[in-house]
Every structure is written in C-alpha cells, then in structure tokens.
Design a protein around this motif. Structure first.
Motif, short mmCIF file in Angstrom:
data_model
loop_
_atom_site.label_atom_id
_atom_site.label_comp_id
_atom_site.label_asym_id
_atom_site.label_seq_id
_atom_site.Cartn_x
_atom_site.Cartn_y
_atom_site.Cartn_z
N ASP A 318 0.83 -1.21 0.00
CA ASP A 318 0.00 0.00 0.00
C ASP A 318 0.86 1.26 0.00
O ASP A 318 0.55 2.25 -0.69
N VAL A 322 0.74 4.13 -2.85
CA VAL A 322 0.45 5.53 -2.52
C VAL A 322 1.50 6.44 -3.12
O VAL A 322 1.19 7.50 -3.68
N GLU A 327 -3.21 8.26 -2.72
CA GLU A 327 -4.01 7.47 -1.79
C GLU A 327 -5.25 6.87 -2.46
O GLU A 327 -5.60 5.71 -2.21
N LYS A 328 -5.93 7.65 -3.28
CA LYS A 328 -7.12 7.13 -3.94
C LYS A 328 -6.77 5.99 -4.88
O LYS A 328 -7.46 4.96 -4.91
N GLN A 331 -5.98 2.87 -2.94
CA GLN A 331 -7.19 2.26 -2.40
C GLN A 331 -7.93 1.46 -3.47
O GLN A 331 -8.39 0.34 -3.21
N ARG A 334 -6.00 -1.77 -4.12
CA ARG A 334 -6.18 -2.75 -3.04
C ARG A 334 -7.57 -3.38 -3.10
O ARG A 334 -7.71 -4.60 -2.96
N GLU A 335 -8.58 -2.57 -3.30
CA GLU A 335 -9.94 -3.11 -3.36
C GLU A 335 -10.11 -4.06 -4.54
O GLU A 335 -10.78 -5.09 -4.42
#
Length: 354
Positions: A318, A322, A327-328, A331, A334-335
């Motif tokens: 992560d 990043v 950050e978005k 995310q 990761r999702e």
C-alpha cells in the motif's frame, strides 16, 4: 488430441503478449490473432463495455465501430482459408466475451439468436442490435442456460481453450498504471475500471466449459481430487492453466508442457524472436493497443528471470502504491486485488507444472 483452433483465455497484464510472441515465431504452422474480440467489446455495434459509450468520435476513429462478434468469427474462417494447413492461435481477454459487472448474458445479435417474439425471427443484419445506436447491451436475444458469454455454446465448442493467469498483486497495479498519466495519453484508456480486472469472468468461463464437458476433467500434473465431479464431463480436452510467474521462472519447461497439452511441437527456438521479420510482425499485430505492449515489442526472447518478485507485506504494498498513484489510486488497487484474489487462487489450483 484436439487440433481445434487454440484459444488462450486470460486477463490483462498476465504476461500474455510475451506468451503469444512465443507462438508467433511459428509462422509456418500457426496463424495468430491478437485480442480480436476487443474490437466488438469496446467499439462495435454490439459493444458490452461502457468505456467509449459516450465517445462516438473515439469509436469511429478506431475504425472498428461496425465490428460485431460474428465479423470476428468470420475473420477466423477467412484467414483460416487463406492460410490453409495452419492452426489458429487466438489470445484474448475472457471478459471480452462476458457482460461486465456480473450482468446476465444473452447471445450477441449478429450470431442470429434473436429472442422469439421480440423484433424479427430472422438473423440480424450487419450486427443490428436492439434498434438503437446507443448502449446496445442488453441485447433482445435468447439466453443459454448457465452460459456466461455472448457466444453460443456450439461456437465455443469449436475452440481448444487454455488459460493464463497471474496474481492480481502484480496484474492490477500494472493495468492501473496504463490508465493514469502519463501512459493514459498513449493507451487512450483515461480511467481505471475495476470491471476490467477480468478474473471473475475468466473463472466463470472456465467453470462453464468444464461443466459442459469441453475441458476436463483431465489436467496435466494434477490429482483428480482438484476437479469437481460432474456427470456431463466426459470428452473435454485436458485442463490447461498456466500461471505467468511459473512461466517467467521456467519458460522452457512450462512451454514444453503447454505444447504437449495442446498438440504443438515444442522447439527451444520458439523462445527467441530476434529477426527484423519477427519485430515487424509484432509491431503490426500489437498496434491496436498502443502503450500496452512496448516492452514486449522491443524484446528479443523469453528467458528465465534472474530474480523473483519480492512478496511484500500488505502495508508495504500500500505504501508503494500511494507513492506511485496517490491514496485514492492505492485504495482502488487494493480493493480490486481483494475482490479478485479468490478467483485467482481457485484457477491457480489447476496450474500446470514443468
């Protein structure tokens, strides 16, 4: 042994184009097709994707806005006739055959399966869909029980299916990178769509083909316990799944096992493409997807990698994402990985070993 056209079904960023280049060297015996169904999926009058739904100019600029699933199948027949004696080798994304986001499938209109009582009972002409020029999916056509694709079972049965996978921790960030600056200006994919990860569609196609007996239950190097019992499974070709990381570690061994499974003569020279003819062939074949294949186009061979990818902790992954994508972006990556890893692990159980 099956001598049907080979269909390598995969998902994005699974080293599939490097895999394809191996078989492109066999010009005397194989006629290769590079991701042909993307024409219909993204741009054509039967498109399933919404990526260019509101960009008619991009669809027209592609030169593929009238493409249909039938037209692609016709191309196989035409080129097969022009190159008589050669076996067809098709590498493509499974999700190009499947409605996105788990939506229900019905048969592509150009394949002549118009729903009784809706419109006409005649086969559609020139890929006409549901009478509109926008959002042709969902189709007003018949469905087939349990078939997740828009291709009828009898047509799927014409192909010898094999599968290529890679862990989403590697494929998802790689694909994401192609959809954000600066690469998006080259690829033309200006946003990341998690539905294009492709694992769920690949698993569903795999399970369907196994359930109707087109593949399995045999699998090279696997115990029979791995395969679900199914009374319909009787005459399918053996299950053949390749994990890209196994391929990168031992390309010769994995390719030798693959060739044996599909009935192609293995030659160590398949792993080299050093001539100008080889390079020009790759440039022409891959020009449709600019920005996605430059490393493979400029490669000369497929050798065992010297160092395996380091498996990092979730926290370290992560942090790296990043730094690269914000950050978005991290995310979303990761999702998407978390949403697809179970399908990868399921298919991984069937992977061949050298």
């Amino acid at each position: 042994m099956s001598y049907k056209p080979i269909f390598v079904a995969t998902h994005p960023r699974a080293c599939s184009t490097a895999f394809e280049r191996v078989f492109m060297t066999q010009r005397d015996t194989l006629q290769c097709f590079h991701e042909p169904f993307g024409d219909a999926f993204y741009y054509g009058s039967e498109r399933l994707s919404t990526r260019y739904e509101h960009d008619q100019e991009a669809r027209d600029r592609s030169g593929l806005s009238k493409s249909t699933y039938q037209a692609i199948l016709d191309r196989f027949v035409q080129e097969g006739a022009e190159h008589e004696g050669k076996r067809l080798f098709i590498k493509d994304m499974a999700y190009y055959l499947v409605p996105p986001n788990g939506n229900p499938a019905s048969i592509a209109p150009s394949l002549g399966r118009v729903k009784r009582g809706v419109g006409t009972t005649q086969a559609p002409i020139n890929g006409a869909t549901n009478g509109t020029t926008q959002a042709p999916y969902p189709y007003a056509t018949d469905t087939e029980p349990n078939n997740p694709t828009v291709i009828p079972r009898d047509i799927l049965g014409r192909f010898h299916f094999t599968f290529l996978i890679r862990h989403p921790r590697w494929s998802v960030p790689s694909y994401y990178r192609c959809t954000v600056p600066p690469l998006d200006a080259i690829t033309g994919f200006s946003k990341y769509m998690p539905s294009e990860a492709g694992y769920n569609e690949l698993r569903r196609v795999f399970d369907y083909l196994q359930s109707v007996g087109q593949i399995g239950p045999r699998s090279p190097g696997q115990d029979s316990e791995v395969h679900p019992s199914n009374a319909e499974v009787t005459e399918g070709v053996e299950v053949c799944v390749i994990d890209a990381d196994d391929l990168l570690d031992n390309p010769g061994g994995i390719l030798q096992a693959y060739c044996k499974s599909v009935g192609i003569k293995y030659d160590p020279d398949m792993l080299k493409w050093e001539t100008e003819e080889d390079h020009n062939q790759a440039v022409q074949a891959f020009e449709k997807w600019t920005g996605f294949h430059e490393d493979v186009i400029n490669s000369k061979d497929l050798k065992p990698r010297l160092h395996k990818n380091k498996i990092m902790s979730v926290q370290d992954e992560d942090t790296e994402w990043v730094e690269k994508f914000g950050e978005k972006g991290a995310q979303v990556i990761r999702e998407t990985i978390d949403a697809n890893v179970k399908d990868y692990e399921y298919l991984k159980k069937f992977a061949i070993k050298a």
